[in-house]
Scaffold this motif. Structure first.
Motif, PDB file in Angstrom:
ATOM      1  N   ASP A 248       0.837  -1.199   0.000  1.00 26.41           N
ATOM      2  CA  ASP A 248       0.000   0.000   0.000  1.00 26.41           C
ATOM      3  C   ASP A 248       0.875   1.252   0.000  1.00 26.41           C
ATOM      4  O   ASP A 248       1.818   1.370   0.780  1.00 26.41           O
ATOM      5  CB  ASP A 248      -0.909  -0.003   1.228  1.00 26.41           C
ATOM      6  N   GLY A 249       0.575   2.175  -0.884  1.00 27.77           N
ATOM      7  CA  GLY A 249       1.340   3.410  -0.960  1.00 27.77           C
ATOM      8  C   GLY A 249       1.048   4.164  -2.241  1.00 27.77           C
ATOM      9  O   GLY A 249       0.463   3.629  -3.177  1.00 27.77           O
ATOM     10  N   ASN A 250       1.463   5.419  -2.272  1.00 25.90           N
ATOM     11  CA  ASN A 250       1.172   6.284  -3.418  1.00 25.90           C
ATOM     12  C   ASN A 250       2.431   6.713  -4.152  1.00 25.90           C
ATOM     13  O   ASN A 250       2.424   7.725  -4.856  1.00 25.90           O
ATOM     14  CB  ASN A 250       0.411   7.532  -2.950  1.00 25.90           C
ATOM     15  N   PHE A 251       3.518   5.953  -4.022  1.00 23.07           N
ATOM     16  CA  PHE A 251       4.778   6.359  -4.638  1.00 23.07           C
ATOM     17  C   PHE A 251       4.595   6.750  -6.100  1.00 23.07           C
ATOM     18  O   PHE A 251       4.267   5.934  -6.953  1.00 23.07           O
ATOM     19  CB  PHE A 251       5.813   5.235  -4.556  1.00 23.07           C
ATOM     20  N   GLY A 252       4.818   8.036  -6.402  1.00 24.78           N
ATOM     21  CA  GLY A 252       4.843   8.521  -7.774  1.00 24.78           C
ATOM     22  C   GLY A 252       3.536   8.526  -8.518  1.00 24.78           C
ATOM     23  O   GLY A 252       3.504   8.731  -9.738  1.00 24.78           O
ATOM     24  N   ALA A 253       2.411   8.332  -7.831  1.00 24.34           N
ATOM     25  CA  ALA A 253       1.136   8.088  -8.504  1.00 24.34           C
ATOM     26  C   ALA A 253       0.370   9.362  -8.848  1.00 24.34           C
ATOM     27  O   ALA A 253       0.515  10.405  -8.204  1.00 24.34           O
ATOM     28  CB  ALA A 253       0.249   7.201  -7.628  1.00 24.34           C
ATOM     29  N   ILE A 254      -0.472   9.249  -9.882  1.00 26.39           N
ATOM     30  CA  ILE A 254      -1.483  10.267 -10.151  1.00 26.39           C
ATOM     31  C   ILE A 254      -2.571  10.121  -9.088  1.00 26.39           C
ATOM     32  O   ILE A 254      -3.058   9.022  -8.831  1.00 26.39           O
ATOM     33  CB  ILE A 254      -2.092  10.099 -11.551  1.00 26.39           C
TER      34      ILE A 254
END
Length: 380
Positions: A99-105
């Motif tokens: 789970d994570g938002n690394f580099g995401a739109i």
């Protein structure tokens, strides 16, 4: 003897074939060491891949259409050595399973919405609750977990498209979104966001890149220098929700109008630092808002890499990886410790749909949502 010679010849041929195979496999790796095969799959019937952007300045950006995530970003340091400056994973499986938002739109709404409730034209909509009783970054199945349709019209450009259907995650309206990544000749990564709707809705798109300009992803970013062109910020309560106040940065740890290290004031006894467990706050950028002059500047003294953030958005969220704890392993198996990256998320303010006095995030049918953010690199 003939048999032995034949055996030696066969062994030599196999060795040569193996060497050629290894060389070919190495050649397929990106400059940042990523293996595109580890990103190739099909999710819900849609193809996923790793797209590599390059330009005349030698920059390389690797992006997967799973969440539109910036997986790696190679820029030159002061010695012209290419350095990866973003955190991330080296396989699609890790992006799916960790789970994570690394580099995401991030969408449809970057940042938090109070209790996940919004009202549009007297109709109340309930959004997913996924963060301390609030809706964060579009909910658990936001744009960061969607497979985008991808086209790469040139070496330096990637176009991603997504149709978010009416009612998805509780948001009204069919939202047609296009995000274009471009590597510029000025050593920049430009992100262009566009959207259309067929029903009144709200939109607040951003990117959640985790930057570490030292290239040492196993270290922290507290010694990196930061400047933000903001006279004010939006305080938060203990649930990370904005209080609705716009407060001056004067005489607070939130004053980055003169360049200072990120860690300079982090240990001061400040309620807002306690509420955010460090910096996790929206800064109210000084106007006029355009993409011609920097809104923020980040630099690392060890590599000499400097990054300017240029945007037409009214706010920028400063987050310094307060929830990274060394348990998540990223590229090359490196564990990401506390505050090993800094996020500078260009955006409208948190919970804006419930704050009519703040710049609006409402999008009407026939309107064109269009915004741009550029991360421009140089050396100091």
């Amino acid at each position: 003897m003939k048999h032995l010679a034949s055996l030696f010849a066969s062994t030599a041929v196999l060795a040569l074939a193996a060497t050629m195979s290894c060389s070919q496999n190495k050649a397929q790796l990106t400059k940042s060491g990523l293996d595109p095969d580890k990103f190739t799959d099909t999710i819900a019937g849609k193809p996923v891949a790793l797209y590599t952007l390059t330009n005349s300045e030698g920059l390389e950006a690797c992006i997967t259409n799973f969440g539109g995530r910036i997986v790696s970003l190679m820029v030159p340091d002061r010695d012209n050595k290419l350095t990866d400056v973003v955190l991330g994973h080296d396989s699609l499986a890790d992006y799916i399973n960790i789970d994570g938002n690394f580099g995401a739109i991030i969408g449809r709404y970057g940042n938090r919405i109070n209790h996940g409730r919004i009202t549009i034209d007297s109709v109340e909509y309930q959004l997913p609750i996924n963060d301390n009783g609030h809706s964060l970054h579009g909910g658990p199945v936001g744009f960061h977990n969607c497979v985008w349709d991808a086209q790469q019209p040139s070496d330096s450009v990637l176009v991603l498209k997504l149709l978010s259907p009416d009612g998805e995650a509780g948001y009204p309206g069919n939202l047609d979104v296009t995000v274009t990544y471009t590597l510029g000749a000025d050593r920049s990564l430009n992100i262009n966001y566009e959207a259309y709707t067929d029903k009144p809705t709200i939109v607040n798109l951003t990117n959640h890149a985790y930057f570490n300009l030292s290239g040492n992803m196993g270290g922290d970013i507290l010694g990196e220098n930061l400047w933000i062109d903001a006279d004010a910020y939006t305080p938060i309560d203990s649930s990370f929700m904005t209080t609705g106040e716009i407060a001056p940065v004067d005489n607070t740890p939130f004053d980055f109008r003169s360049t200072k290290t990120i860690g300079a004031d982090l240990s001061l006894p400040d309620v807002q630092l306690q509420n955010g467990k460090g910096y996790d706050h929206n800064f109210v950028l000084n106007g006029p808002l355009h993409t011609d002059t920097p809104a923020a500047t980040l630099s690392d003294p060890s590599t000499g890499i400097q990054m300017e953030v240029l945007t037409d958005q009214p706010g920028i969220q400063l987050y310094i990886g307060n929830f990274l704890d060394g348990k998540v392993k990223g590229k090359q198996g490196i564990a990401y410790p506390l505050r090993s990256a800094v996020c500078l998320e260009t955006q409208h303010y948190p919970d804006t749909p419930n704050k009519p006095e703040w710049p609006s995030v409402r999008l009407e049918p026939g309107q064109h949502y269009l915004t741009q953010t550029t991360y421009r690199f140089s050396n100091i």
